[in-house]
Enzyme design. Structure first.
Site, PDB file in Angstrom:
ATOM      1  N   TRP A  19       0.812  -1.194  -0.078  1.00  0.00           N
ATOM      2  CA  TRP A  19      -0.272  -0.002   0.030  1.00  0.00           C
ATOM      3  C   TRP A  19       0.791   1.046  -0.083  1.00  0.00           C
ATOM      4  CZ3 TRP A  19       1.881   2.369   4.276  1.00  0.00           C
ATOM      5  CH2 TRP A  19       2.184   1.498   5.401  1.00  0.00           C
ATOM      6  N   ASN A  20       2.320   1.366   0.019  1.00  0.00           N
ATOM      7  CA  ASN A  20       2.790   2.471   0.588  1.00  0.00           C
ATOM      8  C   ASN A  20       3.497   3.075  -0.884  1.00  0.00           C
ATOM      9  OD1 ASN A  20       4.585   0.241  -0.021  1.00  0.00           O
ATOM     10  ND2 ASN A  20       6.227   1.129   1.221  1.00  0.00           N
ATOM     11  N   LYS A  28      -1.385  -8.555  -7.947  1.00  0.00           N
ATOM     12  CA  LYS A  28      -2.448  -8.401  -6.855  1.00  0.00           C
ATOM     13  C   LYS A  28      -1.851  -7.156  -6.240  1.00  0.00           C
ATOM     14  CE  LYS A  28      -2.659  -8.828  -2.696  1.00  0.00           C
ATOM     15  NZ  LYS A  28      -2.987  -7.727  -2.381  1.00  0.00           N
ATOM     16  N   ALA A  29      -2.581  -6.244  -6.350  1.00  0.00           N
ATOM     17  CA  ALA A  29      -2.270  -4.988  -5.823  1.00  0.00           C
ATOM     18  C   ALA A  29      -2.991  -4.658  -4.566  1.00  0.00           C
ATOM     19  CB  ALA A  29      -2.124  -3.607  -6.750  1.00  0.00           C
ATOM     20  N   GLU A  46      -5.056  -3.828  -1.712  1.00  0.00           N
ATOM     21  CA  GLU A  46      -6.490  -3.463  -1.557  1.00  0.00           C
ATOM     22  C   GLU A  46      -6.728  -1.919  -0.713  1.00  0.00           C
ATOM     23  OE1 GLU A  46      -5.057  -6.401  -0.539  1.00  0.00           O
ATOM     24  OE2 GLU A  46      -5.806  -7.381  -2.566  1.00  0.00           O
ATOM     25  N   GLY A  56       6.846  -6.452   0.391  1.00  0.00           N
ATOM     26  CA  GLY A  56       5.875  -6.181   1.865  1.00  0.00           C
ATOM     27  C   GLY A  56       6.780  -6.556   3.134  1.00  0.00           C
ATOM     28  N   SER A  57       6.141  -7.070   3.820  1.00  0.00           N
ATOM     29  CA  SER A  57       6.796  -7.217   5.262  1.00  0.00           C
ATOM     30  C   SER A  57       7.635  -8.618   5.100  1.00  0.00           C
ATOM     31  CB  SER A  57       5.816  -7.305   6.234  1.00  0.00           C
ATOM     32  OG  SER A  57       5.117  -8.421   6.335  1.00  0.00           O
ATOM     33  N   GLU A  87      11.030  -8.324  -1.952  1.00  0.00           N
ATOM     34  CA  GLU A  87      11.628  -7.025  -1.460  1.00  0.00           C
ATOM     35  C   GLU A  87      10.828  -6.967  -0.305  1.00  0.00           C
ATOM     36  OE1 GLU A  87      13.790  -5.458  -2.972  1.00  0.00           O
ATOM     37  OE2 GLU A  87      13.853  -6.158  -4.964  1.00  0.00           O
ATOM     38  N   CYS A 121      10.297   1.270   2.983  1.00  0.00           N
ATOM     39  CA  CYS A 121      11.377   0.203   3.354  1.00  0.00           C
ATOM     40  C   CYS A 121      12.743   0.779   3.519  1.00  0.00           C
ATOM     41  CB  CYS A 121      11.117  -1.011   2.409  1.00  0.00           C
ATOM     42  SG  CYS A 121      11.348  -0.682   0.733  1.00  0.00           S
ATOM     43  N   GLU A 161      10.815  -2.529  12.613  1.00  0.00           N
ATOM     44  CA  GLU A 161      10.644  -1.300  11.643  1.00  0.00           C
ATOM     45  C   GLU A 161       9.583  -0.389  11.894  1.00  0.00           C
ATOM     46  OE1 GLU A 161      10.676  -1.495   6.734  1.00  0.00           O
ATOM     47  OE2 GLU A 161       9.730  -3.160   8.151  1.00  0.00           O
TER      48      GLU A 161
HETATM   49  P1  NAD Z   1       1.324  -6.884   6.516  1.00  0.00           P
HETATM   50  O1  NAD Z   1       2.561  -7.903   6.947  1.00  0.00           O
HETATM   51  O2  NAD Z   1      -0.058  -7.321   7.072  1.00  0.00           O
HETATM   52  O3  NAD Z   1       1.230  -6.775   5.057  1.00  0.00           O
HETATM   53  C1  NAD Z   1       2.285  -6.324   4.229  1.00  0.00           C
HETATM   54  C2  NAD Z   1       1.713  -6.585   2.706  1.00  0.00           C
HETATM   55  O4  NAD Z   1       1.747  -7.984   2.628  1.00  0.00           O
HETATM   56  C3  NAD Z   1       0.436  -6.002   2.407  1.00  0.00           C
HETATM   57  O5  NAD Z   1       0.569  -5.434   1.023  1.00  0.00           O
HETATM   58  C4  NAD Z   1      -0.602  -7.188   2.383  1.00  0.00           C
HETATM   59  O6  NAD Z   1      -1.662  -6.925   1.510  1.00  0.00           O
HETATM   60  C5  NAD Z   1       0.151  -8.111   1.863  1.00  0.00           C
HETATM   61  N1  NAD Z   1      -0.086  -9.581   2.548  1.00  0.00           N
HETATM   62  C6  NAD Z   1      -0.333  -9.931   3.670  1.00  0.00           C
HETATM   63  N2  NAD Z   1      -0.501 -11.345   3.869  1.00  0.00           N
HETATM   64  C7  NAD Z   1      -0.397 -11.763   2.632  1.00  0.00           C
HETATM   65  C8  NAD Z   1      -0.349 -13.013   1.909  1.00  0.00           C
HETATM   66  N3  NAD Z   1      -0.827 -14.194   2.790  1.00  0.00           N
HETATM   67  N4  NAD Z   1      -0.326 -13.099   0.727  1.00  0.00           N
HETATM   68  C9  NAD Z   1      -0.053 -11.877  -0.129  1.00  0.00           C
HETATM   69  N5  NAD Z   1       0.000 -10.856   0.536  1.00  0.00           N
HETATM   70  C10 NAD Z   1       0.062 -10.734   1.642  1.00  0.00           C
HETATM   71  O7  NAD Z   1       2.029  -5.646   7.277  1.00  0.00           O
HETATM   72  P2  NAD Z   1       1.317  -4.279   7.079  1.00  0.00           P
HETATM   73  O8  NAD Z   1       0.674  -3.666   8.432  1.00  0.00           O
HETATM   74  O9  NAD Z   1       0.519  -3.713   5.739  1.00  0.00           O
HETATM   75  O10 NAD Z   1       2.562  -3.109   6.491  1.00  0.00           O
HETATM   76  C11 NAD Z   1       3.300  -3.162   7.550  1.00  0.00           C
HETATM   77  C12 NAD Z   1       4.822  -3.731   7.509  1.00  0.00           C
HETATM   78  O11 NAD Z   1       4.788  -4.127   6.145  1.00  0.00           O
HETATM   79  C13 NAD Z   1       5.973  -2.747   7.836  1.00  0.00           C
HETATM   80  O12 NAD Z   1       6.404  -2.582   8.923  1.00  0.00           O
HETATM   81  C14 NAD Z   1       6.870  -3.270   6.473  1.00  0.00           C
HETATM   82  O13 NAD Z   1       7.695  -4.103   7.093  1.00  0.00           O
HETATM   83  C15 NAD Z   1       6.113  -3.924   5.674  1.00  0.00           C
HETATM   84  N6  NAD Z   1       6.098  -3.185   4.283  1.00  0.00           N
HETATM   85  C16 NAD Z   1       7.050  -3.305   3.582  1.00  0.00           C
HETATM   86  C17 NAD Z   1       7.067  -2.697   2.069  1.00  0.00           C
HETATM   87  C18 NAD Z   1       8.315  -2.471   1.364  1.00  0.00           C
HETATM   88  O14 NAD Z   1       8.376  -1.802   0.615  1.00  0.00           O
HETATM   89  N7  NAD Z   1       9.255  -3.488   1.526  1.00  0.00           N
HETATM   90  C19 NAD Z   1       5.883  -1.937   1.906  1.00  0.00           C
HETATM   91  C20 NAD Z   1       4.727  -2.139   2.812  1.00  0.00           C
HETATM   92  C21 NAD Z   1       4.745  -2.646   4.010  1.00  0.00           C
END
Ligand code: NAD
Length: 489
Positions: free
Chosen positions: A162-163, A186-187, A189, A239-240, A261, A295, A392
């Site tokens: 989402w960021n 899958k972008a 939501e 993502g995370s 990433e 990130c 983080e």
């Molecule tokens: P989160 O772990 O709930 O989700 C992170 C992302 O993963 C979201 O886009 C979510 O839709 C996706 N996601 C979650 N479960 C999934 C699954 N089973 N299959 C596919 N996609 C899935 O965390 P959050 O609260 O949305 O974001 C916070 C943390 O996420 C941050 O602390 C950071 O570490 C990380 N983050 C990293 C980046 C990056 O650019 N690397 C970007 C956004 C968030």
């Protein structure tokens, strides 16, 4: 191909409401029941994002397989032409797209605009580089020829966060399409409009149906469906770290390569010979980007004792002037954080650090009222056992800590499992070389805060992931090397 909605296309002027969000499957825009999209500045619902069913996902997989069969045979120069046309359309639509990104994600309009243009730059580089995806001819004995071809890996399943609603999809779409792959994206939501506008531009540019498919829904259900699906050949996720490990594990079970990433916790080492004022001013400016929800955001400012007080004073002075508010307000330097999870996370980490003896220089607690507003917050003298020094923060929280020398700084920087971006400020060639050799990061920027440009590979080491996006290294991740050994008869 049809347009996103009757009421608003990507080409619409920057007025009116948030667009109707659709999925793109096999060249058709699809509506479905789903969940609300929330404006983080107000907490109010501004639209609805559809939720894909298994039938939608099966259609997307079939469409991507058909799209790949067509797209992989399109000449690289023609691929580039279509991609560059899409880029041109996005640039023409930048104001409308930026406004939708600010509505759904919260960042100031100028930052949304910059993100859209950065996404264009990323795709443009991939498009032109597609024409240079050279293989190799390897010297061999007479009559024998060894060649290596770079072939598109196949259908890519991509997951973006989402960021960065535009530039994260742009990285994955650009790399995949340039290499000749088809992609199911899958972008997020929470911030779906950026990816939808990008998909619309590719449709309008003449991309064959199925080469790019866009879905939304339950992230776990979609990754659980697509990653094992026989049509999918590569998984890319931003993502995370926690989710990345789950998805990489699932991909491993099905022998699928992955690009991951993941999270970071970037150190900024300010050496004893650095100009503390310059480093502080650049640090605050970099931290404003996306309100620290990046990130590669500079987070742990590890400052040599010789310049510590100067750095803290300068950082505090500039940080106190940061204006936080709605991203639509031109006076806002940072917008709201993207969701209530971030608000709670930032509050928890700040309170913990203060309990452990950190000194609050500005900000410190959520702003009362509607929406998810957290001010620019600076903590000095942060002890290394504070949770924020390990977890983080992913928000506008800067941590400043003092060290006695370069070795201590490097040890502290490397002490976390993360290894994405790192930054350092020094005028010394020797310090720069030691930092370059010793910091465990995928991207190091010395005396500035730009960790990657389109031409350079971006990615992490350790728990920050593997694989690269951008640069020739990134493009190659969307290919495999086929070696052909030919004995002339
Ligand atoms: P989160 O772990 O709930 O989700 C992170 C992302 O993963 C979201 O886009 C979510 O839709 C996706 N996601 C979650 N479960 C999934 C699954 N089973 N299959 C596919 N996609 C899935 O965390 P959050 O609260 O949305 O974001 C916070 C943390 O996420 C941050 O602390 C950071 O570490 C990380 N983050 C990293 C980046 C990056 O650019 N690397 C970007 C956004 C968030």
């Amino acid at each position: 191909m049809s347009s996103i909605s009757g009421e608003r296309t990507g080409a619409a002027p920057p007025t009116g409401g948030y667009p109707a969000i659709r999925m793109l499957i096999g060249g058709e825009w699809i509506d479905a029941p789903g969940a609300p999209v929330i404006d983080p500045a107000t907490g109010a619902s501004i639209g609805t994002v559809p939720c894909a069913t298994s039938a939608h996902l099966e259609s997307a997989a079939a469409a991507a397989a058909r799209g790949f069969a067509i797209w992989r045979r399109v000449a690289p120069a023609e691929r580039a032409r279509i991609m560059l046309r899409a880029v041109q359309l996005v640039r023409e639509r930048v104001d409308a797209i930026a406004r939708d990104i600010t509505l759904e994600q919260g960042k100031p309009l100028a930052q949304s605009r910059a993100e859209v243009l950065r996404g264009c730059d990323l795709i443009e580089w991939d498009a032109t580089e597609a024409r240079r995806l050279y293989g190799r001819v390897i010297p061999a004995e007479p009559g024998m020829r060894h060649t290596v071809l770079r072939e598109p890996v196949g259908v890519v399943a991509a997951f973006t966060p989402w960021n960065f609603p535009m530039s994260s999809p742009a990285r994955k779409i650009g790399g995949a399409l340039a290499a000749g792959c088809a992609i199911i994206l899958k972008a997020s939501e929470e911030t779906p409009a950026g990816a939808m506008h990008l998909a619309q531009a590719f449709c309008d540019a003449g991309l064959p149906a199925g080469a790019l498919n866009l879905v939304f829904g339950d992230p776990a259900a979609i990754s659980g469906f697509l990653i094992p699906h026989p049509v999918v050949s590569l998984v890319t996720f931003t993502g995370s770290t926690a989710v990345g490990k789950q998805l990489a594990g699932l991909a491993g079970t099905h022998m699928k390569p992955v690009i991951m990433e993941l999270g970071g916790h970037a150190p900024v080492i300010v050496c004893d010979d650095a100009d503390a004022q310059v480093a502080a001013a650049a640090g605050v400016k970099a931290k404003l980007n996306n309100g620290g929800q990046v990130c590669v955001a500079p987070t742990r400012f590890i400052v040599h004792k010789a310049v510590y007080d100067d750095f803290v004073q300068a950082y505090m002075h500039i940080g106190r002037a940061v204006r936080q508010g709605s991203g639509l307000d031109p006076d806002s330097d940072i917008g709201p954080v993207a969701n209530s999870r971030r608000l709670q996370g930032l509050q928890r980490l700040t309170e913990d650090a203060l309990r452990r003896g950190a000194r609050l220089l500005c900000g410190g607690a959520p702003t009362p009222g509607p929406g998810f507003h957290f001010p620019f917050t600076v903590l000095a003298d942060v002890p290394t056992d504070a949770l924020a020094m390990r977890e983080e923060p992913f928000g506008p929280l800067s941590l400043i800590t003092r060290v006695d020398g370069l070795d201590d700084a490097i040890a502290l920087a490397n002490s976390l499992p993360y290894g994405l971006a790192g930054y350092a400020f020094t005028g010394s060639a020797r310090n720069a070389r030691v930092l370059s050799d010793e910091l465990e990061v995928g991207n190091l920027a010395i005396n500035h805060f730009v960790s990657a440009v389109s031409e350079t590979p971006f990615g992490g080491v350790k728990d920050s992931g593997y694989g690269r996006e951008g640069g020739t290294e990134g493009l190659e991740c969307y290919t495999h090397a086929k070696s052909i050994s030919h004995l002339t008869v």
